[in-house]
Write an enzyme that holds these catalytic residues in place. Structure first.
Site, PDB file in Angstrom:
ATOM      1  N   CYS C  12      60.155 107.434 106.393  1.00 31.03           N
ATOM      2  CA  CYS C  12      61.033 108.588 106.568  1.00 31.03           C
ATOM      3  C   CYS C  12      61.492 109.226 105.261  1.00 31.03           C
ATOM      4  O   CYS C  12      61.445 108.624 104.194  1.00 31.03           O
ATOM      5  CB  CYS C  12      62.301 108.184 107.316  1.00 31.03           C
ATOM      6  SG  CYS C  12      62.012 107.646 108.975  1.00 31.03           S
ATOM      7  N   GLY C  40      56.684 111.336 105.339  1.00 26.34           N
ATOM      8  CA  GLY C  40      56.536 111.243 106.789  1.00 26.34           C
ATOM      9  C   GLY C  40      55.855 112.481 107.330  1.00 26.34           C
ATOM     10  O   GLY C  40      56.375 113.586 107.154  1.00 26.34           O
ATOM     11  N   ASN C 115      66.531 106.858 107.002  1.00 22.97           N
ATOM     12  CA  ASN C 115      65.326 106.368 106.328  1.00 22.97           C
ATOM     13  C   ASN C 115      65.533 104.879 106.046  1.00 22.97           C
ATOM     14  O   ASN C 115      66.501 104.515 105.380  1.00 22.97           O
ATOM     15  CB  ASN C 115      65.111 107.141 105.011  1.00 22.97           C
ATOM     16  CG  ASN C 115      64.010 106.543 104.147  1.00 22.97           C
ATOM     17  OD1 ASN C 115      64.075 106.647 102.929  1.00 22.97           O
ATOM     18  ND2 ASN C 115      63.004 105.927 104.730  1.00 22.97           N
ATOM     19  N   GLY C 116      64.642 104.061 106.576  1.00 22.87           N
ATOM     20  CA  GLY C 116      64.749 102.625 106.341  1.00 22.87           C
ATOM     21  C   GLY C 116      64.441 101.851 107.599  1.00 22.87           C
ATOM     22  O   GLY C 116      63.838 102.384 108.541  1.00 22.87           O
ATOM     23  N   CYS C 250      63.516  99.106  96.440  1.00 22.79           N
ATOM     24  CA  CYS C 250      62.106  98.823  96.804  1.00 22.79           C
ATOM     25  C   CYS C 250      61.180  99.316  95.702  1.00 22.79           C
ATOM     26  O   CYS C 250      61.071 100.528  95.459  1.00 22.79           O
ATOM     27  CB  CYS C 250      61.770  99.540  98.108  1.00 22.79           C
ATOM     28  SG  CYS C 250      60.020  99.569  98.517  1.00 22.79           S
ATOM     29  N   TYR C 256      54.020 103.878  94.652  1.00 19.69           N
ATOM     30  CA  TYR C 256      53.160 104.570  95.598  1.00 19.69           C
ATOM     31  C   TYR C 256      53.824 105.663  96.422  1.00 19.69           C
ATOM     32  O   TYR C 256      53.269 106.736  96.617  1.00 19.69           O
ATOM     33  CB  TYR C 256      52.582 103.487  96.515  1.00 19.69           C
ATOM     34  CG  TYR C 256      51.719 103.928  97.627  1.00 19.69           C
ATOM     35  CD1 TYR C 256      50.378 104.233  97.414  1.00 19.69           C
ATOM     36  CD2 TYR C 256      52.219 104.026  98.916  1.00 19.69           C
ATOM     37  CE1 TYR C 256      49.564 104.620  98.454  1.00 19.69           C
ATOM     38  CE2 TYR C 256      51.395 104.410  99.962  1.00 19.69           C
ATOM     39  CZ  TYR C 256      50.065 104.698  99.731  1.00 19.69           C
ATOM     40  OH  TYR C 256      49.274 105.075 100.758  1.00 19.69           O
ATOM     41  N   SER C 297      47.016 109.775  93.515  1.00 21.04           N
ATOM     42  CA  SER C 297      48.197 109.112  92.954  1.00 21.04           C
ATOM     43  C   SER C 297      47.890 108.144  91.822  1.00 21.04           C
ATOM     44  O   SER C 297      48.745 107.856  90.991  1.00 21.04           O
ATOM     45  CB  SER C 297      48.978 108.395  94.066  1.00 21.04           C
ATOM     46  OG  SER C 297      48.134 107.509  94.764  1.00 21.04           O
ATOM     47  N   ASP C 359      43.578 101.758  90.877  1.00 18.84           N
ATOM     48  CA  ASP C 359      44.293 102.204  92.080  1.00 18.84           C
ATOM     49  C   ASP C 359      45.736 101.691  92.002  1.00 18.84           C
ATOM     50  O   ASP C 359      46.029 100.775  91.240  1.00 18.84           O
ATOM     51  CB  ASP C 359      43.618 101.711  93.358  1.00 18.84           C
ATOM     52  CG  ASP C 359      43.961 102.619  94.547  1.00 18.84           C
ATOM     53  OD1 ASP C 359      44.816 103.523  94.382  1.00 18.84           O
ATOM     54  OD2 ASP C 359      43.389 102.434  95.629  1.00 18.84           O
ATOM     55  N   ASP C 360      46.627 102.298  92.762  1.00 18.98           N
ATOM     56  CA  ASP C 360      48.031 101.888  92.661  1.00 18.98           C
ATOM     57  C   ASP C 360      48.307 100.587  93.408  1.00 18.98           C
ATOM     58  O   ASP C 360      49.131  99.797  92.993  1.00 18.98           O
ATOM     59  CB  ASP C 360      48.991 103.002  93.106  1.00 18.98           C
ATOM     60  CG  ASP C 360      48.433 103.815  94.239  1.00 18.98           C
ATOM     61  OD1 ASP C 360      47.866 103.200  95.168  1.00 18.98           O
ATOM     62  OD2 ASP C 360      48.545 105.050  94.199  1.00 18.98           O
ATOM     63  N   CYS C 396      56.207  93.793 105.375  1.00 20.75           N
ATOM     64  CA  CYS C 396      57.551  94.300 105.062  1.00 20.75           C
ATOM     65  C   CYS C 396      58.298  94.612 106.350  1.00 20.75           C
ATOM     66  O   CYS C 396      57.744  95.204 107.266  1.00 20.75           O
ATOM     67  CB  CYS C 396      57.441  95.570 104.217  1.00 20.75           C
ATOM     68  SG  CYS C 396      59.037  96.346 103.890  1.00 20.75           S
ATOM     69  N   CYS C 447      63.552  94.899  95.007  1.00 21.37           N
ATOM     70  CA  CYS C 447      62.996  94.089  96.084  1.00 21.37           C
ATOM     71  C   CYS C 447      61.497  94.010  95.836  1.00 21.37           C
ATOM     72  O   CYS C 447      60.820  95.047  95.785  1.00 21.37           O
ATOM     73  CB  CYS C 447      63.275  94.733  97.446  1.00 21.37           C
ATOM     74  SG  CYS C 447      62.393  93.887  98.786  1.00 21.37           S
ATOM     75  N   CYS C 450      57.156  92.302  99.325  1.00 20.23           N
ATOM     76  CA  CYS C 450      55.765  92.313  99.784  1.00 20.23           C
ATOM     77  C   CYS C 450      54.849  91.584  98.810  1.00 20.23           C
ATOM     78  O   CYS C 450      53.728  91.219  99.157  1.00 20.23           O
ATOM     79  CB  CYS C 450      55.270  93.742 100.042  1.00 20.23           C
ATOM     80  SG  CYS C 450      55.565  94.890  98.708  1.00 20.23           S
TER      81      CYS C 450
END
Lengths: 470, 470, 470, 470
Positions: C12, C40, C115-116, C250, C256, C297, C359-360, C396, C447, C450
Site C-alpha cells: 500500500c 500498489g 499501509n502495513g 523495513c 526495492y 531498479s 539485481d536488487d 514477511c 527490520c 526476511c
C-alpha cells in the site's frame, strides 16, 4: 408478440431531417430513431452534414445505448442528418455493417441509409469489383452507394436516377450530401417511407409514428418509384421511369412490423389489425369461454375478435416488460421446470376455461408451442389458436428475416397437423383475401409473397441483361 | 402507466432460495429477480452461501445489465442464495447502498435483503452508534442487520425474534446465514411476501409471479408477524408476539405496484384491477364514445369499465416499448413541438371522439396533463379522466416514493380543480370503500394511508421507550 | 526489476491533505497517489470531507484508470482528503477490500487508509465480533477503524491513542473526520510516513516523492509511535507510550520498494542503492567484461558496481515500457520459442562477453532463471549474478508479499546451489551488515526479518493478554 | 525521453506473419505489436486470413487494451495475419482511421498496413475519385490499397509493382490476400522493415526487437525498393525499377524512435546512441560535476558522454513509470506549485552540482524548459544541455509528427538564444556529420531532412506527370 419474443424481424428503419432553423438535427434524428426502434435493435447510427463535412457515430445496441448523452453531444450541429436502426442475422452482426454508410466520392461527402433488401446485390457487387470498386462491408447499402456515386457524374440526383433501375428488390432510402437530403422508395413501394413537416424543417421517416415523436406533421407518403429531393430550394419530386401500376406494399408491415399508431399509405395500422381480428372471428369462430391475445401486438385483434364473437376478452398472459436483448437463456434444469421469464399465465383468468388465443402470425411455431403448454399448465381446458394472417409458407428475400422454408411450421402442413405440433385443440388462419380486406384503406396493392410465393422480384435477382452501367 | 413513465415507485423486491438439489442457486435468484424487476430498476444484487462463505455481486442497473453472463458465472454454486432489486431516490443512488447487505458477525456470515421502510431508523441508528456500532451505508437494511446481529447471541433466529419488536414500519425481509434461509414479514403485513416449492427447493419471493418464473408452485403467503426458517430440517414457522389483528396490507400493491399475474394474500391483482374498473364505471360514469386506458397497467381496468358501461373500448395511446431508464430528455425546442417519444396518440381511434381515459392513480399529475394535451391535439372532443383509486393526499413513509404533500395534485383540491389543472373535461376518483371492495379477495385488512392519512406507524417512528435493546 | 516484472509487492501507499485555501483536495490526492503508484497497482480510492459529509470513490485498477476526469470531477471540493493505493494477493482482489474505509460512528463520519500489516487482526476481529461488531470486508483497516471508533468516546484522538497499543504489526495510517486529518506510524516505524507543507496546506505521504509531485516541501518524517493531528489549530504531535528505542524500519523499502527519488528517515533511496552497489563490488567481485543491471531498479547499483570494480557498464537488457498489468501470457508454443515480450537482450552489448548482472533482490528466482537463459542465447559467455541484498529466507508478515518459505530460492540453499538452479556461473549476495552500512544515513534501526527471521512482532500476533479494550 | 513525455511521434509500426504450422497467427502478431508499441499508442489492429475470409479487430488504445483476452480469442486461427500500431494527431484520432485497411476487390479479400507518409496522397485520391473510387477514411493506406487493387488485374503482385511508382513518400507496407503475405519498402528505404524466421514461419516487422519478442531469428532487412512475397512457394523477392543508389534511411529512427535493442540495416540502435554520446563529449564538452540523461532514451548517450569526458554519471531525474496516456493535466494552481508527476529531480544527486544534461533531441523545447527549472529548484548550480542530434529546423512530411516550423525552438535561433529560452547555462547540438558517423554501421545513406531540409521527396508530392494509372 413483440420485442425479444419476436420470431421474425424487420431489418431496418430510416429517418432523415433537413432543417433551416433548428441546428440540433442529430437530436431530432435521435428521437426519430427512438420511435423506430421496433424496426431494428441490433445497431444504429446517425450522420450529420455541416459545411463540407459529414460526421457520424454508429454502434451496436439500442438507440439510447449507442447514443448516450456524451456520444450524442459529440455530433456537431448541422443542416441535414440521417439515421438508421438495424436488425440483422448473426453472421453479419458487426459494427462494420452498421449504417449509415459514409464516404467521399464524385459528389463530395455522401451518406446513405437503407431499409429493405436487394435480390441482385451479389451480381452488382461482382460487376462493380470488375470495374475496380472495392468493398469494405457486406451490406447492400455500400453497393447501392458505390453504384450511385459511379453513375452520378458528380450530380447526386443523376446518380440516384441512373442507379435505381439496377436495383432489383425492396428499398426505402435516405441519403444526403453536403446540401441535399434525398428519399427514395422502390418502384413497388415494398417498404414504407413518408414525409413530415415541422415549421420549415422537412423530415423523412419509415413510419409516421416517428414524425409524431418529433412533433412533425405528416405531409404524405413517398410514392412507389419516387425520388424526393430536399434542399435550399424546398422539396422537389422526381419519378423513376416505367413504374409498375398499383404498388406492392409488404402486407406484413400491417400484420406485425409497424407500430399500431402509424398510418402507412393511407391505412391505420391499428385499424387494419382491428379489422383483421373482426374478420377472423367471422371466418374462424370457436366455442370458447374467453378470447385472449399474445401480448402486446395481438391484443388489438383479440379484442376485435371478442367484440365480433361475443366471447369475453380476458388477458391470459402477462408480459415481463423488462426482458430485453441481453436475456440469459436459462439452463435446461430451469427450463424443464416450466420457467416463464418473458411471459406468465394469469391463472385467475384461465383456470378451467376454454380459450381462443389470437396471434398476429406464426412463423416457426416454437414460441406458440411453449405458450400453449403454459396455458394448459395454468388450467386452461381448451386452447384454440387463431391467427390474423395466412400461414407463412415461403421465405422472404425482400427484407424480412424468414430464411428457410424448412423452419416454417406452416409449410406443407394442414391446420390439423399444426395444431397437433403446437399442442392446441385447433388452429385457424385468416385467409389472404380477408387479410387484404382488413387492410382495405391502403392505397397500394400488396406483396403477399410469404403467403403465396408471388414476389415482385425473383429470389435470384432476375434478368441480368439489365446491368450495364453505362 | 408503468416502466419509465411511472410517477411513483416501489422501493424493492426480494427473492431467496434454499436448495437441496440444484446447486445453481444464483441462477434461480437471477430469474426470480428478473420477474420482480418492476419493483426496482436502480440496482440489484445476489448473494450466495456455500460452505462457510458468502459471495456476492451487486451493481447499478437492471438485472440483465448487472448480471451479464460473465458476472453471473462468477457467483459460485451453493445451497442458499438471496437477491434484491432496488429503486431509490437520487440522493442515495449509489452502489454503496445496493443490497443484499453482507457481513460477518456473531452468527458468522450473514446476508440480508429488505423491502419496505422503517420509520424509526434514525433513532435505532443513533442508539446503536452510542453502543459502538459503525455504519458504512445509508440504508435501513444495514441498521436492521446490525441490530439482529447484536441481539442474536450467535443464534440468528434469536436475533430476528428479539430485533423485530424494535422495527417500526414496513418490512419484508429475506436473510441467510451459512445454513439457514429466513423470511420475515412485519406484524401488519404491509409488504407482500410468499413461499414457493420446486421439488425439494424452497423459494421466498415478494410476489407470486417470481415463483411462476422459476417454475415453483405457490405454497402460501408469509403471514403478518411471521418468521419462516428454512434449513436442513425443512420449513418452520415462528410468530412474533403481540401481532395486531387483521393486517394492514398496502393497497397500492393492487392498484399499481404488483404485476397483474401475481396473487397476493389470496387476491389476484388482475381481478382486483378488473373489479376496480367495473366499480369505477358504476360510480363514476361519463357520457362518451370510447373508453381507453393509460398503457399498460390501466388497460385491465379500462376494459372492465368498458364492459360495465357499454362504451366501446379503444386504445387511444401507443407506447414505445423501448423507452428505458437511459432516455435523454429532449430539449425545450423539441418538447414544445409536442414530442411524444414515450406515448403517442392513435389518431384513427380518437379523432372527433369523447374519451373516458382510465388510469390507476394520479400522483403529481404532470404526466396526465401532457397526455390530455396530446389527446386533444389528436382530435379528441372531450377527455374524461377516471381514476381507479382515491386521490393521493398524504406522503407515504412506508416504502412508496410519495415524498411531499405539496407535490400531490390531489391534496386540497376538488375534482373540478384537478380537472382544470390537467386540462380534462372531468376527473373522478374511485372512493376508498369501493377500492377496498375491489380487493375483497384479500385475506388481510388494508393500509390506506396515502388516501386517508391513517398509517399503522406514525411518521416519526412512534414511542421511543420501546428501544431498549437488552 | 519493477512494474509487472516484480516478484514481490508492497501492499500500500497512503496520502492525505488538510487544506485551508485550495479546495481541490481530491486533485491534490490524485497527484499524490500517482506518485505512489509503485506501492500498489491493484486498487485505489480517494475520500473527501466537506461539511459533515465524507464522499468517496474507489475502484480496481491504476490511479488514472479509476480516476478518469469524469470520476475525479464527481468528488466534491473540501477541506480534507485522504487516498490509498493497494496491492493484494488474488484471494482478496475485490473492490470490497479497496480503501479508504469510510463509515459513520461515534466520531461522526470517519475515513481511514492503511499501509502495513497487523499480526493480530484475527484475534482483534474475533474479540470485536464477540462485542457485537460486524465486519463487511476482509481487511485490517476495517478492524483498526472499528476499534478506534469503539475506544474513542466520540473523540477521535482518544480513540487512536487507546487503540494503537492493541495493534501488533506494521502500520502507517492516515485518517480523517469532518475536521481533522490524523497520521499515525507504528512504534517501530516499520513503514515510512512523512509530512509536507505547501503554502498553508499540510500533506501526509508514504514517501517524499509524492510531496515533490504536488509541489509540497518536505517538513519531516512522522516518528515511530507518533500521532500527528492536523486541524484548524495547526499541527500537533502526540507520542504513544512505551515506544521502543531506535525503531525498526523495513530495509526492503531502500532495497526495492521505494522510489529512488524519495528520502526516507534521512536516507536517500538513490544513495542507499548506489552505496549497496559499491559495497557489492568490494565484497563480491567477479572477473568479467561488462557490468549490467536488471532494469530499471537495479541500474543505479550496477553503475556503482561498475565504478567501484572498473568493469565497464553496459545495458544487457532492454525493457518494453508498455508491458502492464493486462499482459496476456503467451501460450506454451510461443514461450518455448524464447519469447521475451517484457525484456529483450541487447545482443550488440553481450555477444561473447562475460557479464556481471546486478539485481536488487532475488525472491523466487523464476524470472532470474529466464533472464540468464536469454543472455546466454544472445551470446553471453559467462553470467555472474550479484545481488544487492542478502538471500530472502523468511516470509514477511508485516506487509510484504513474501508468503511461503518453500517458494524462496534462497531458503536452505548455498550460493552454488542457487547458481545452478538459475543457470548462472556464480551467484553472490550482499551480506546483511553491508546492506545496513549502505543505508547508514537512516536515523532508524532496521527490520531485517526476511533475511534473518528476527521480526519486531511474532507472526501469530504475540501476547494476547494485551487485548482488553477497556 | 519517451512514453507520454515524447514531444514528437513516429506514426506507425507494422507486423506480419505467414505460418505453415502454428495456427495462432493472431497471437504471434499480438506479441509482435506489443514489442512495437513505442511506434504508436493511439490505435491498433490485427487482421487474420483463413480460407477465403479475412477477419479483423481494430480499436483505440494500447495493444493490451484493444486486445483483451476476450477480443484476441475472437480472432480465428489462420495462415497469415498482419497488424498495425498507430499514432496520429488529434484531428484524425478516430477508430475509423485505424489500420489494417481490409476490403474485397479484384484480388479477393485483401488487408494492408502502412508505416510512413506519402506526399502525394491528395492528388492520388482526387485522381481515383474522378475514376469512380470512393473513400471511407482519411488515411494514406486506403488510397494505396485502392490503387494497388485498381492496377492489379486480379494479381496482387502486379498491383503492387504497378502502384508503387505512383507513391511519392515513405512507406513500409505489409499486405496480405487469402494466400500471400507481401512486404514492401519504399525506394529510399526511409522506414525500416525486416524479415525473420521461426521454424517454417516467416515474419515481417518494422524493427528486429519484434522478431526477438516472438522468438524469430532475424533473416535480413527488406531492401529499399524491394517487394517480398511469402506464400506456399516460400519467399521470393522483386525489385522495383529505377531504385536510387544508396538509400536514405530516416536517421531519427536511430536518434529517438527505434527501441535500443533493435538492429536496423546493420546498425545497432544502442551502439549508435552510445557512439553519439561519445562524439558529443568530444565536440561539445562542458565543465561540470556530473553527467545525466533525460530518462529513459538519453541515458545510453549520457553514460557514453560520461565515459568519454571523465565526468561522473549520476541520475538527476526519476521517472514515474506509471504515467500513461490517460494522465489528467493538473490545473494551473497545482502546476504553478511546481508539480512534477512525470519526472522528479533527485535532490541528493544534484544539490550544488554543475550538471551536463544529455537529451537525444529537442523539438519544441517546452519540456526541456520545465526540466531545467526543476533541476535548478532542486539545487543545481549550472545546467548545460547537450543534444545527441542537430537542431530540428524543418517540419517532416515523411511520417514524423513535426508539423510546423514555427513550433521548432531550433529554427532560426543560435545555441545561445536557445539556452536563454530554456533557462540553461549552455546548449550544444551534435553536428550532423558527427551523428552520421555515430550511425556508421548502417548500410544505407540517410535522410537528414529535419536538420537540413533536404528530403528525398518534395512536400507537395512532386512531379504530377507521373500519375497516369494506365
Amino acid at each position: 408478440m413483440d420485442g425479444s419474443c419476436r420470431e421474425i424481424h424487420e431489418e431496418c428503419g430510416v429517418f432523415g431531417v433537413y432543417s433551416s432553423e433548428n441546428r440540433d438535427v442529430a437530436g431530432t434524428v435521435y428521437y426519430g430513431l427512438y420511435a423506430l426502434q421496433h424496426r431494428g435493435q441490433e445497431s444504429c447510427g446517425i450522420a450529420v452534414a455541416f459545411a463540407d463535412r459529414i460526421t457520424y457515430h454508429k454502434g451496436m445496441g439500442l438507440v439510447p445505448e449507442v447514443f448516450t448523452p456524451e456520444n450524442l453531444a459529440k455530433l456537431p450541429e448541422g443542416d441535414i442528418a440521417i439515421g438508421h436502426v438495424r436488425y440483422s442475422t448473426t453472421g453479419s452482426s458487426q459494427l462494420l455493417n452498421a449504417q449509415p454508410v459514409v464516404f467521399t466520392g464524385k459528389c463530395g461527402k455522401m451518406a446513405l441509409a437503407h431499409n429493405g433488401n436487394l435480390t441482385n446485390t451479389a451480381r452488382l457487387r461482382e460487376r462493380l469489383v470488375s470495374e475496380n470498386a472495392v468493398f469494405q462491408t457486406a451490406i447492400d447499402s455500400e453497393v447501392m452507394a458505390v453504384l450511385i456515386n459511379r453513375l452520378s457524374d458528380g450530380d447526386i440526383l443523376n446518380g440516384v436516377r441512373r442507379a435505381c433501375p439496377h436495383f432489383a428488390g425492396a428499398y426505402a432510402l435516405v441519403l444526403m450530401t453536403a446540401d441535399k437530403l434525398i428519399a427514395v422508395r422502390d418502384p413497388y413501394g415494398i417498404r414504407p417511407l413518408c414525409i413530415g413537416i415541422r415549421d420549415d424543417d422537412v423530415m423523412i421517416a419509415s413510419e409516421s409514428c416517428a414524425l409524431d415523436a418529433v412533433g412533425a406533421k405528416f405531409l404524405r407518403d413517398v410514392e412507389p418509384g419516387e425520388i424526393v429531393v430536399v434542399d435550399s430550394g424546398g422539396i422537389s419530386s422526381h419519378m423513376m421511369d416505367d413504374i409498375p401500376e398499383g404498388g406492392r406494399m409488404c402486407i406484413f408491415e400491417y400484420v406485425y412490423f409497424a407500430r399500431s399508431d402509424s398510418v402507412i399509405d393511407g391505412c391505420s395500422v391499428y385499424r387494419a389489425r382491428q379489422e383483421a381480428g373482426r374478420l377472423l372471428a367471422e371466418c374462424c369462430g370457436a366455442d370458447a369461454d374467453i378470447v385472449s391475445g399474445v401480448p402486446d401486438s395481438a391484443n388489438v385483434a383479440a379484442r376485435a375478435y371478442s367484440a365480433a364473437s361475443g366471447i369475453p376478452f380476458a388477458e391470459a398472459l402477462a408480459k415481463n416488460r423488462y426482458v430485453g436483448r441481453t436475456f440469459i437463456q436459462p439452463e435446461q434444469s430451469l427450463r424443464e421446470n416450466g420457467i416463464g421469464v418473458k411471459l406468465n399465465a394469469i391463472r385467475a383468468n384461465i383456470e378451467g376455461k376454454r380459450i381462443v388465443l389470437v396471434d398476429d402470425s406464426i412463423v416457426r411455431g416454437t414460441t406458440m408451442r411453449k405458450i400453449v403448454k403454459m396455458l394448459r399448465e395454468a388450467g386452461a381446458r381448451e386452447v384454440h389458436v387463431r391467427v390474423c394472417s395466412p400461414a407463412v409458407v415461403h421465405p422472404c428475400h425482400l427484407g424480412i428475416d424468414i430464411r428457410s422454408r424448412s423452419q416454417l411450421i406452416g409449410a406443407g402442413r394442414s391446420e390439423e397437423q399444426i395444431a397437433e405440433l403446437i399442442g392446441a385443440d385447433s388452429v385457424r388462419y385468416l385467409p389472404a383475401e380477408q387479410l387484404v380486406r382488413a387492410c382495405g384503406d391502403c392505397r397500394l396493392g400488396f406483396c403477399l409473397g410469404c403467403f403465396n410465393g408471388e414476389y415482385p422480384y425473383p429470389e435470384d435477382g432476375g434478368d441480368t441483361d439489365k446491368y450495364k452501367f453505362e
